[in-house]
Scaffold this active site. Structure first.
Site, short mmCIF file in Angstrom:
data_model
loop_
_atom_site.label_atom_id
_atom_site.label_comp_id
_atom_site.label_asym_id
_atom_site.label_seq_id
_atom_site.Cartn_x
_atom_site.Cartn_y
_atom_site.Cartn_z
N ASP A 392 0.83 -1.23 0.00
CA ASP A 392 0.00 0.00 0.00
C ASP A 392 0.85 1.27 0.00
OD1 ASP A 392 -2.15 -1.65 0.15
OD2 ASP A 392 -2.53 -1.34 2.29
P1 NAP Z 1 0.84 -4.02 3.11
O1 NAP Z 1 0.15 -3.09 2.21
O2 NAP Z 1 0.09 -4.73 4.15
O3 NAP Z 1 1.57 -5.10 2.17
C1 NAP Z 1 2.43 -6.06 2.70
C2 NAP Z 1 2.92 -6.93 1.56
O4 NAP Z 1 3.89 -7.81 2.10
C3 NAP Z 1 1.82 -7.78 0.96
O5 NAP Z 1 1.57 -7.37 -0.34
C4 NAP Z 1 2.33 -9.22 1.05
O6 NAP Z 1 2.21 -9.82 -0.23
C5 NAP Z 1 3.80 -9.04 1.42
N1 NAP Z 1 4.26 -10.08 2.34
C6 NAP Z 1 3.62 -10.59 3.41
N2 NAP Z 1 4.36 -11.53 3.99
C7 NAP Z 1 5.50 -11.63 3.25
C8 NAP Z 1 6.67 -12.44 3.35
N3 NAP Z 1 6.83 -13.36 4.32
N4 NAP Z 1 7.64 -12.27 2.43
C9 NAP Z 1 7.50 -11.36 1.43
N5 NAP Z 1 6.42 -10.58 1.29
C10 NAP Z 1 5.43 -10.71 2.20
O7 NAP Z 1 2.08 -3.31 3.85
P2 NAP Z 1 2.65 -1.84 3.81
O8 NAP Z 1 2.99 -1.45 2.41
O9 NAP Z 1 3.71 -1.82 4.86
O10 NAP Z 1 1.42 -0.94 4.23
C11 NAP Z 1 0.91 -0.88 5.56
C12 NAP Z 1 -0.61 -0.84 5.57
O11 NAP Z 1 -1.09 -0.86 6.92
C13 NAP Z 1 -1.16 0.43 4.94
O12 NAP Z 1 -2.39 0.17 4.33
C14 NAP Z 1 -1.35 1.32 6.15
O13 NAP Z 1 -2.30 2.35 5.96
C15 NAP Z 1 -1.87 0.30 7.15
N6 NAP Z 1 -1.71 0.86 8.49
C16 NAP Z 1 -0.51 0.92 9.07
C17 NAP Z 1 -0.38 1.56 10.30
C18 NAP Z 1 0.93 1.73 10.95
O14 NAP Z 1 0.95 2.36 11.99
N7 NAP Z 1 2.01 1.22 10.42
C19 NAP Z 1 -1.48 2.10 10.91
C20 NAP Z 1 -2.72 2.01 10.28
C21 NAP Z 1 -2.81 1.38 9.08
P3 NAP Z 1 2.17 -11.45 -0.37
O15 NAP Z 1 1.04 -11.89 0.50
O16 NAP Z 1 1.98 -11.67 -1.81
O17 NAP Z 1 3.50 -11.93 0.13
#
Ligand code: NAP
Length: 469
Positions: A392
């Site tokens: 994301d």
């Molecule tokens: P993400 O959008 O959740 O994407 C994570 C990616 O990691 C997935 O596409 C997944 O694809 C891949 N993945 C998972 N396990 C894996 C593994 N073992 N090896 C390789 N790839 C792996 O993560 P992000 O880009 O960090 O975004 C964070 C999200 O959380 C955002 O939507 C954000 O708004 C939300 N959020 C975060 C917080 C915060 O405080 N950090 C707070 C509120 C909301 P596969 O399944 O294909 O592997």
């Protein structure tokens, strides 16, 4: 004498809590911050326990033993489960405040209505409403994040939902106002219990329409409610330390929620009432455009030829626990004179600072970590953007796709780099449940597999190709 000790301890513990929060601002001093918080809590508990007014020491021992039984296993959860663990801690805080408030009301009622002044009754009502709604809200949040079967993960919405939710809260507050005016009528205890029931219900209703991706923000809002209920409890019990500690807890939770909302370009109302995650209009880009797969050898070559590599870590790096392998990769690349920077998105992962903690654990120098606003202008000069389990936070749809749930969220411009190498296990979407065109763009190369294994292979390749498969 005891009174002076209590006063001094309250000042000391408050100072330690303030330093604790201050030190937690920076990864370099964060450990010191944790230790200061623990010592502050120890001072607060000991100073309260030694007061002559405490008669039943056995109950305190039981509470401490129970706290250890619950707390020790909770402290051992993996970092990826910290958001739900935190939510559970808030649930306990809320429950404690709610139960103390209820006990205080009925005790005071037994001693006569004179005990229940307008001020005390207002504090009691605030404590009980905030405490019980924090309790059930946090339990629901924990269940959603832990993917417990009986709690739906996706937002559950229905027409008139906001009216129902706000209606429940308004009735609870109205009953509270009545109780402040008539604290000890024959019907007052029943009204009090009705407030408890309504607040408990409101906590559940509040969380039902909220999707998983917004849960960390909501947990942080619940954190501030728990803090406010502790402030109210401090007024009820006439305990200054509870007032200051609760205020610190409440305000830090609120500030954190604001930071997270800003990082996602969302408002509070949108987080609480926006039902984020229901919009599933993503086009099946995977079927329209081809995903180009790269070999480990090819990716290693791309990296070796680069002058500037920007690593963009995300939730997948945390799941794979790939940070130590990432450190080895960093060493391999910097050894060759390649500049390696880590682009840190404020909401990458599942909690604020998630990536900083992981990278610090692997001893990656803080100086290599660059905030999103600082790295983005450099992205067009970046030779390889290495996306490790991020989705994301690098999705270009956030810039223009008005129907996308992440529209308006600032992203790291991985698509502007000369080449992008992305590591993930499958073609599945990220947390917001939407496709990412970055993966199928012309200059992106995919390395499918678990991040730890893939980076391990990359390191081996760069180190001389031994043991490759
Ligand atoms: P993400 O959008 O959740 O994407 C994570 C990616 O990691 C997935 O596409 C997944 O694809 C891949 N993945 C998972 N396990 C894996 C593994 N073992 N090896 C390789 N790839 C792996 O993560 P992000 O880009 O960090 O975004 C964070 C999200 O959380 C955002 O939507 C954000 O708004 C939300 N959020 C975060 C917080 C915060 O405080 N950090 C707070 C509120 C909301 P596969 O399944 O294909 O592997």
């Amino acid at each position: 004498m005891m009174y002076s000790i209590a006063q001094f301890s309250a000042v000391l513990a408050t100072a330690l809590f303030i330093f604790s929060l201050y030190w937690m601002n920076d990864p370099k001093t964060a450990r010191k911050g944790v230790i200061a918080g623990v010592i502050g809590m120890l001072v607060a508990v000991t100073a309260t326990w030694i007061q002559p007014a405490i008669l039943h020491h056995g109950w305190i021992v039981v509470a401490i033993v129970f706290g250890f039984i619950v707390g020790v296993p909770l402290s051992l959860v993996p970092l990826t489960a910290v958001p739900q663990r935190t939510a559970l801690s808030h649930a306990f805080g809320g429950l404690a405040a709610g139960l103390v408030g209820t006990a205080e009301y009925f005790l005071a009622l037994g001693q006569g209505p004179a005990e229940l002044t307008g001020f005390r009754m207002s504090a009691l009502v605030a404590e009980v409403i905030l405490g019980f709604l924090t309790f059930t809200g946090s339990v629901m949040a924990t269940g959603k994040l832990q993917e417990v079967k009986w709690i739906p993960q996706r937002p559950v919405t229905y027409p008139g939902q906001n009216v129902v939710n706000i209606g429940v809260l308004v009735v609870a507050v109205a009953l509270g106002v009545l109780l402040v005016i008539h604290p000890a009528e024959a019907w007052s205890p029943r009204a009090f219990l009705a407030i408890v029931g309504l607040a408990t219900l409101f906590g559940v209703l509040l969380i039902i329409p909220i999707g998983g991706a917004d849960m960390p923000t909501v947990i942080s809002i619940l954190n501030s409610y728990a803090g406010l209920s502790a402030v109210a409890m401090g007024f009820v019990l006439n305990n200054k330390l509870l007032v200051t500690a609760g205020a610190l807890d409440g305000s830090s939770g609120l500030i954190l929620s604001i930071i997270m909302c800003r990082a996602m370009n969302r408002s509070f109302t949108n987080v609480l009432f926006g039902a984020f995650g229901t919009v599933q209009k993503a086009k099946a880009i995977g079927e329209q455009k081809a995903w180009k797969q790269e070999t480990v050898e090819g990716a290693a070559q791309l990296l070796e030829q680069a002058r500037l590599v920007v690593v963009i870590p995300g939730y997948g790096m945390a799941v794979a626990q790939a940070q130590h392998k990432v450190r080895e990769l960093y060493d391999q690349l910097t050894k060759r004179g390649i500049t390696v920077k880590f682009a840190i998105h404020p909401v990458a992962g599942r909690m604020p600072g998630h990536m900083n903690v992981l990278l610090a654990e692997a001893d990656i120098p803080y100086t290599a970590l660059v905030e999103m606003e600082e790295i983005n202008p450099e992205m067009p000069q970046c030779d390889v953007a290495l996306v490790i389990g991020a989705n994301d936070v690098v999705n270009p749809a956030a810039r223009y796709a008005k129907d996308s749930p992440i529209f308006g969220m600032p992203i790291i411009d991985a698509d502007k780099a000369r080449t992008c190498v992305a590591i993930k296990r499958s073609k599945n979407p990220g947390f917001a449940g939407i496709d990412n065109e970055l993966y199928v763009s012309d200059n992106t190369w995919m390395l499918f597999g678990d991040a730890k294994a893939v980076i391990g292979d990359l390191v081996k390749q760069l180190a001389g190709g031994s043991g490759m498969h």
